[in-house]
Scaffold this active site. Structure first.
Site, PDB file in Angstrom:
ATOM      1  CD  GLU A 100     -10.626 -15.505   0.826  1.00 39.06           C
ATOM      2  OE1 GLU A 100     -11.638 -14.761   0.218  1.00 39.06           O
ATOM      3  OE2 GLU A 100     -10.940 -15.821   2.065  1.00 39.06           O
ATOM      4  CG  HIS A 121     -15.162 -16.097   7.087  1.00 41.96           C
ATOM      5  ND1 HIS A 121     -14.492 -17.519   6.708  1.00 41.96           N
ATOM      6  CD2 HIS A 121     -14.419 -15.395   5.939  1.00 41.96           C
ATOM      7  CE1 HIS A 121     -13.920 -17.459   5.822  1.00 41.96           C
ATOM      8  NE2 HIS A 121     -13.734 -16.179   5.314  1.00 41.96           N
TER       9      HIS A 121
HETATM   10 ZN   LIG Z   1     -12.714 -15.648   3.523  1.00 42.64          ZN
END
Ligand SMILES: [Zn+2]
Length: 264
Positions: A100, A121
């Site tokens: 990412e 997260h």
């Molecule tokens: Zn992520």
């Protein structure tokens, strides 16, 4: 401004030999603070085995620094790599990079004011990314940077149904950057959040207090009839509190350094 970010520190001073292709090979001092940011964000419960923090290169705004693919708590100076705004490592020397990384690349491309990015997260934030009824909003003065509207990135709008919810290419990164707009925080539906700021210390502060505010909002919503900060209060509190982000950084750095496990 003379900050610790700009102090000179060589790879040798860190007691490590630069890996080929690592950002450390250039003797770059920002790396030391990026390692600390990784450790703080793990220690404060924002990052776990996943998520990442980056800093725009203070010597070349078209590049940014980000660790190789690994758990943030284990990052050392030799693990930090340099990336272009296409999200590609300048020289990874065969090492794996984060899937990412395009989150960081496309936000740096879209927002010249952004100098640091945290993607996490963090667990109390995720519920707000999926609730259609209750948006995340600042309820305490430490989180005024959120503003009155925290956008939610819906990956289905960018790539349809059936994705893995991960931002794994430049197009998805650009779509996320558009959702972020001029805000400090963007939630990512069913996934997490991304927080930006004009310095590494400030983005660490914001990432920690995004999680703190989410916990407080969940608790307050059980009491009902919640009063949120207004836009004016958000602006005023941001100015008052974020100038002291260094106090939080110093405490969190000391706490992380005192952690036997992180020192190992
Ligand atoms: Zn992520």
């Amino acid at each position: 401004m003379a900050s610790s970010i700009h102090r000179e520190q060589s790879g040798a001073a860190l007691g490590q030999r630069p890996e080929p292709g690592s950002a450390l090979a250039g003797g770059h001092s920002l790396i030391d603070d990026l390692v600390t940011a990784n450790h703080i964000l793990f220690h404060q419960g924002v990052l776990d085995a996943f998520g990442h923090v980056s800093a725009r290169d203070d010597r070349d705004p078209s590049r940014f620094l980000l660790a190789r693919n690994m758990a943030p708590a284990r990052v050392t100076a030799g693990d930090v790599l340099e990336f272009t705004l296409d999200g590609e490592p300048v020289d990874a020397a065969g090492r794996r990079v984060y899937l990412e990384r395009f989150i960081h690349a496309e936000i740096y491309r879209a927002r010249p004011d952004v100098m640091a990015v945290v993607h996490s997260h963090s667990p109390s934030v995720v519920p707000f990314s999926v609730s259609r009824r209750t948006p995340m909003r600042p309820i305490c003065h430490m989180a005024g940077f959120m503003g009155v509207h925290v956008p939610v990135f819906e990956i289905r709008e960018a790539a349809g149904d059936g994705t893995d919810l991960l931002v794994t290419n430049g197009d998805l990164g650009a779509a996320l950057a558009r959702s972020l707009g001029q805000n400090a925080v963007v939630l990512m539906r069913g996934h997490g959040s991304t927080v930006v700021a004009d310095s590494l210390k400030r983005v660490v502060y914001r990432a920690v207090y995004t999680e703190v505010n989410a916990r407080a909002q969940l608790q307050a919503s059980q009491l009902g009839d919640v009063v949120y900060l207004t836009e004016a209060e958000g602006l005023k509190t941001t100015g008052a509190v974020e100038g002291q982000a260094g106090r939080a950084w110093d405490l969190w750095e000391a706490a992380a350094r005192a952690d036997q496990w992180l020192r190992a």
